[in-house]
Motif scaffolding. Structure first.
Motif, PDB file in Angstrom:
ATOM      1  N   ALA A 156      57.206  60.987  54.575  1.00 31.82           N
ATOM      2  CA  ALA A 156      57.509  62.397  54.856  1.00 31.82           C
ATOM      3  C   ALA A 156      59.002  62.697  54.899  1.00 31.82           C
ATOM      4  CB  ALA A 156      56.837  62.844  56.159  1.00 31.82           C
ATOM      5  N   GLU A 157      59.691  62.239  53.874  1.00 34.07           N
ATOM      6  CA  GLU A 157      61.128  62.432  53.771  1.00 34.07           C
ATOM      7  C   GLU A 157      61.612  63.858  53.964  1.00 34.07           C
ATOM      8  OE1 GLU A 157      62.825  59.293  50.562  1.00 34.07           O
ATOM      9  OE2 GLU A 157      62.399  61.306  49.899  1.00 34.07           O
ATOM     10  N   CYS A 158      60.907  64.806  53.358  1.00 35.48           N
ATOM     11  CA  CYS A 158      61.458  66.162  53.325  1.00 35.48           C
ATOM     12  C   CYS A 158      61.103  66.959  54.565  1.00 35.48           C
ATOM     13  CB  CYS A 158      61.052  66.896  52.053  1.00 35.48           C
ATOM     14  SG  CYS A 158      59.374  67.563  52.036  1.00 35.48           S
ATOM     15  N   CYS A 187      58.863  66.240  48.354  1.00 34.36           N
ATOM     16  CA  CYS A 187      59.119  64.808  48.174  1.00 34.36           C
ATOM     17  C   CYS A 187      57.883  63.985  47.820  1.00 34.36           C
ATOM     18  CB  CYS A 187      59.774  64.229  49.423  1.00 34.36           C
ATOM     19  SG  CYS A 187      58.688  64.108  50.854  1.00 34.36           S
ATOM     20  N   ALA A 188      56.701  64.468  48.125  1.00 33.17           N
ATOM     21  CA  ALA A 188      55.460  63.753  47.817  1.00 33.17           C
ATOM     22  C   ALA A 188      55.408  62.350  48.429  1.00 33.17           C
ATOM     23  CB  ALA A 188      55.230  63.690  46.296  1.00 33.17           C
ATOM     24  N   THR A 189      55.961  62.188  49.641  1.00 37.18           N
ATOM     25  CA  THR A 189      55.909  60.881  50.310  1.00 37.18           C
ATOM     26  C   THR A 189      55.022  60.913  51.566  1.00 37.18           C
ATOM     27  OG1 THR A 189      57.936  61.275  51.589  1.00 37.18           O
ATOM     28  CG2 THR A 189      58.189  60.202  49.449  1.00 37.18           C
ATOM     29  N   GLN A 199      54.745  54.755  49.405  1.00 34.97           N
ATOM     30  CA  GLN A 199      55.009  56.187  49.206  1.00 34.97           C
ATOM     31  C   GLN A 199      56.258  56.376  48.363  1.00 34.97           C
ATOM     32  OE1 GLN A 199      53.094  58.616  50.182  1.00 34.97           O
ATOM     33  NE2 GLN A 199      51.972  57.975  52.003  1.00 34.97           N
ATOM     34  N   VAL A 200      56.900  55.244  48.022  1.00 39.28           N
ATOM     35  CA  VAL A 200      58.220  55.400  47.396  1.00 39.28           C
ATOM     36  C   VAL A 200      58.341  54.573  46.124  1.00 39.28           C
ATOM     37  CG1 VAL A 200      59.277  55.863  49.613  1.00 39.28           C
ATOM     38  CG2 VAL A 200      59.258  53.544  48.756  1.00 39.28           C
ATOM     39  N   ARG A 240      65.553  55.239  53.254  1.00 40.34           N
ATOM     40  CA  ARG A 240      65.086  56.585  52.880  1.00 40.34           C
ATOM     41  C   ARG A 240      65.099  57.576  54.017  1.00 40.34           C
ATOM     42  NH1 ARG A 240      61.575  56.783  47.678  1.00 40.34           N
ATOM     43  NH2 ARG A 240      60.997  58.862  48.353  1.00 40.34           N
ATOM     44  N   GLY A 253      69.354  66.699  53.298  1.00 40.09           N
ATOM     45  CA  GLY A 253      68.975  67.624  54.355  1.00 40.09           C
ATOM     46  C   GLY A 253      67.623  67.242  54.924  1.00 40.09           C
ATOM     47  N   PHE A 254      66.995  68.200  55.622  1.00 39.76           N
ATOM     48  CA  PHE A 254      65.676  67.952  56.187  1.00 39.76           C
ATOM     49  C   PHE A 254      65.039  69.296  56.491  1.00 39.76           C
ATOM     50  CE2 PHE A 254      62.622  66.873  59.567  1.00 39.76           C
ATOM     51  CZ  PHE A 254      61.976  65.818  58.952  1.00 39.76           C
ATOM     52  N   GLY A 255      63.729  69.389  56.239  1.00 42.89           N
ATOM     53  CA  GLY A 255      63.019  70.618  56.596  1.00 42.89           C
ATOM     54  C   GLY A 255      62.964  71.641  55.474  1.00 42.89           C
ATOM     55  N   TYR A 286      65.236  71.366  52.373  1.00 44.70           N
ATOM     56  CA  TYR A 286      65.373  70.031  51.758  1.00 44.70           C
ATOM     57  C   TYR A 286      65.618  70.183  50.257  1.00 44.70           C
ATOM     58  CZ  TYR A 286      64.328  65.076  50.911  1.00 44.70           C
ATOM     59  OH  TYR A 286      64.392  63.753  50.560  1.00 44.70           O
ATOM     60  N   ASN A 294      65.662  66.799  44.602  1.00 47.92           N
ATOM     61  CA  ASN A 294      65.844  65.393  45.009  1.00 47.92           C
ATOM     62  C   ASN A 294      65.203  64.416  44.034  1.00 47.92           C
ATOM     63  OD1 ASN A 294      63.161  64.175  46.475  1.00 47.92           O
ATOM     64  ND2 ASN A 294      63.221  66.383  46.734  1.00 47.92           N
ATOM     65  N   MET A 295      64.018  64.761  43.538  1.00 42.78           N
ATOM     66  CA  MET A 295      63.321  63.830  42.637  1.00 42.78           C
ATOM     67  C   MET A 295      64.032  63.729  41.285  1.00 42.78           C
ATOM     68  SD  MET A 295      59.321  64.677  43.122  1.00 42.78           S
ATOM     69  CE  MET A 295      58.371  63.818  44.363  1.00 42.78           C
TER      70      MET A 295
END
Lengths: 106, 428
Positions: free
Chosen positions: A38-40, A46-48, A105-106, B361, B367-369, B372, B376-377
């Motif tokens: 849950a990176e984001c 992020c799809a994690t 997840q990564v 990671r 950032g976060f939330g 974000y 990123n990908m």
């Protein structure tokens, strides 16, 4: 109180009491379920936080949104028919949910 | 500053917000090696008011993450505001030139942010990135071949590889002219300098002209998509609008204004940093040469250890506290992710560069939330392709004077000006 059963790729299960309204992802992160990255932080970027939902539980879930569907193409372990992003699954009162976490997840 | 501390009734040992005269060694715009000052700040004064820039500087991991997460208290509305007030000449140039944008997404707030991000996100998906992979790889290979054919046996990773690759990618995605890489880089440099730089009124003038041109081109791209359609993100957004999506032309153009900057600026830095940091830790470079599967984890560690953006701003919408320090309503904060990423309470042996680090990671460089990093990908995909091709084609790559590399002066963006390299012999 709703409950989530997280089974990891090796078969070990952790059962966690969740708060109604929290997401499955939040429930995992707050309780140290490390198979959910849950990176984001839940912004569908992020799809994690990928999980496989037990077939019998699938009908109890809200249907998948278009963006969740798109992001599932970005998971580390390929999606299957029962794949969901756990940040999008909100726990409902009395729910008893069974999910399996992918090997990575990564 | 000690008299201020006393006047404010705060502990002179650093538990209040007022900064000591030496600011714990922190210099807001100096990017060569800010890390010792980050350590001092985390240890001595994790929330420091820096009167030189008018910002509460936050450095511990948990605090930075909590502020990012609490978007209701800590608004992103100041994220794109000029750190140094726009001078009268630049203001006139921009007003006369019809410059009317502020932010595509990063400085917008819910519900407006939620609405626009949902639309933008649909056009910015993993499937679309995967479709781009072959052309990104072809561009990377071309760039490496041109560089490695050079008789001098030396190159600059920034100029020879990192500069064009992500720029071509984002221009392609958006449907902009891919022959205009230099122009977009010039506009982007101006945007970074005007918003996060330390410029005098005079110094702002050429940048103001560039931003006028840049915004005019964003508007033109939207108009063009209305007229001619196309198979790109701009055309998708225009089409979505015509099918009822709630987004105006100005909002689409503002989104382009964001993506045509954020979509390459920080990825150019990421690719440069991947090469710079791996080569300055030779054993890590050798590991990825011998085991390309380690590249993804290595990129995460580069993002933690040396992120492209080391600081980002927020504004308190009400009286609040961070780590027990009072933050008044309207105060602005600088979250130093570069410092949070080396917090020993989150990362073991944080000053070590370790591509096997299990929790790299958890870095906050994206950032976060709710804000974000949308890309990123795509950023990581491009860095991965660059490293895969570089490690397999020029495994003997060596850094020239890594210690002497200069970084651009900026509050937020930590950009190496060059990454000079040499090699013995490239693989065919």
């Amino acid at each position: 109180m709703p409950t989530v059963h997280f089974t990891d790729a090796a078969g070990a299960t952790t059962t966690i009491n969740a708060n109604t309204g929290d997401s499955v992802m939040e429930t995992a992160v707050r309780n140290g379920v490390t198979a959910i990255v849950a990176e984001c932080g839940g912004s569908l970027s992020c799809a994690t936080c990928h999980v496989f939902v037990a077939e019998s539980d699938l009908p109890t879930l809200e249907p998948m949104g278009e963006m969740e569907d798109e992001m599932l193409y970005g998971t580390a372990v390929d999606r299957e028919d029962n794949s969901r992003l756990s940040c999008q699954l909100r726990m409902t009162e009395g729910q008893d949910l069974h999910v399996t976490t992918p090997e990575t997840q990564v | 500053m000690s008299s201020n501390n006393v006047a404010a009734g705060v502990c002179p040992m650093g538990h209040g917000a007022a900064a000591p005269a030496d600011h714990h060694g922190y210099e807001p715009f100096t990017m060569e090696n800010p890390f010792p000052s980050y350590t001092n700040l985390r240890n001595e004064q994790p929330v420091m008011f820096d009167e030189r820039v008018g910002l509460y500087v936050v450095t511990r991991y948990d605090d930075v993450k909590a502020v990012f997460e609490d978007w209701e208290t800590f608004s992103s509305e100041n994220a794109q505001a000029p750190v140094r007030k726009r001078g009268p000449q630049a203001t006139k140039i921009m007003n006369d030139g019809g410059f009317t944008t502020y932010s595509g997404l990063s400085a917008r707030r819910p519900p407006e942010h939620t609405r626009i991000r949902a639309i933008a996100q649909k056009a910015f998906t993993p499937r679309r990135f995967k479709a781009l992979e072959p052309s990104i790889r072809a561009n990377v290979i071309d760039s490496i071949e041109v560089m490695s054919a050079r008789e001098s046996g030396t190159g600059d990773i920034v100029k020879d590889l990192a500069y064009a690759i992500p720029t071509i990618t984002i221009l392609t995605l958006i449907g902009a002219d891919t022959s205009q890489v230099d122009t977009y880089k010039r506009w982007s440099d101006s945007r970074a300098a005007m918003t996060w730089g330390d410029l005098s009124d005079e110094e702002q003038i050429p940048h103001a002209h560039n931003l006028v041109e840049y915004w005019a081109e964003c508007l033109r791209l939207v108009a063009h998509a209305h007229e001619h359609g196309g198979d790109n993100l701009t055309a998708d957004l225009v089409k979505a609008q015509s099918e009822g999506a709630e987004i105006t032309d100005h909002e689409i153009a503002s989104l382009l204004y964001s993506l045509l900057f954020a979509g390459h600026e920080t990825t150019t830095t990421l690719i440069s940093n991947c090469v710079r940091v791996l080569l300055s830790h030779r054993e890590a470079w050798e590991q990825v040469v011998h085991n390309p599967k380690a590249i993804s984890a290595a990129i995460d560690e580069v993002l933690r250890y040396s992120g492209s953006i080391v600081g980002w701003r927020r504004k308190a919408l009400k009286d609040t506290e961070v780590a027990g320090v009072k933050i008044p309503e309207g105060a602005e904060l600088l979250l130093l992710m570069g410092a949070a990423n080396r917090d020993e309470n989150r990362f073991q042996d944080p000053e070590a560069f370790d591509i096997a680090r299990p929790n790299a990671r958890e870095h906050l460089s994206f950032g976060f939330g709710i804000h974000y990093c949308l890309g990123n990908m795509l950023a990581k995909l491009q860095a991965k392709i660059a490293l895969e091709e570089l490690t397999s084609r020029i495994p003997s790559l060596e850094l020239i004077d890594g210690e002497g590399i200069e970084f651009r002066k900026n509050l937020s963006f930590r950009v190496p000006e060059y990454v000079n390299v040499s090699w013995k012999e490239a693989q065919a």
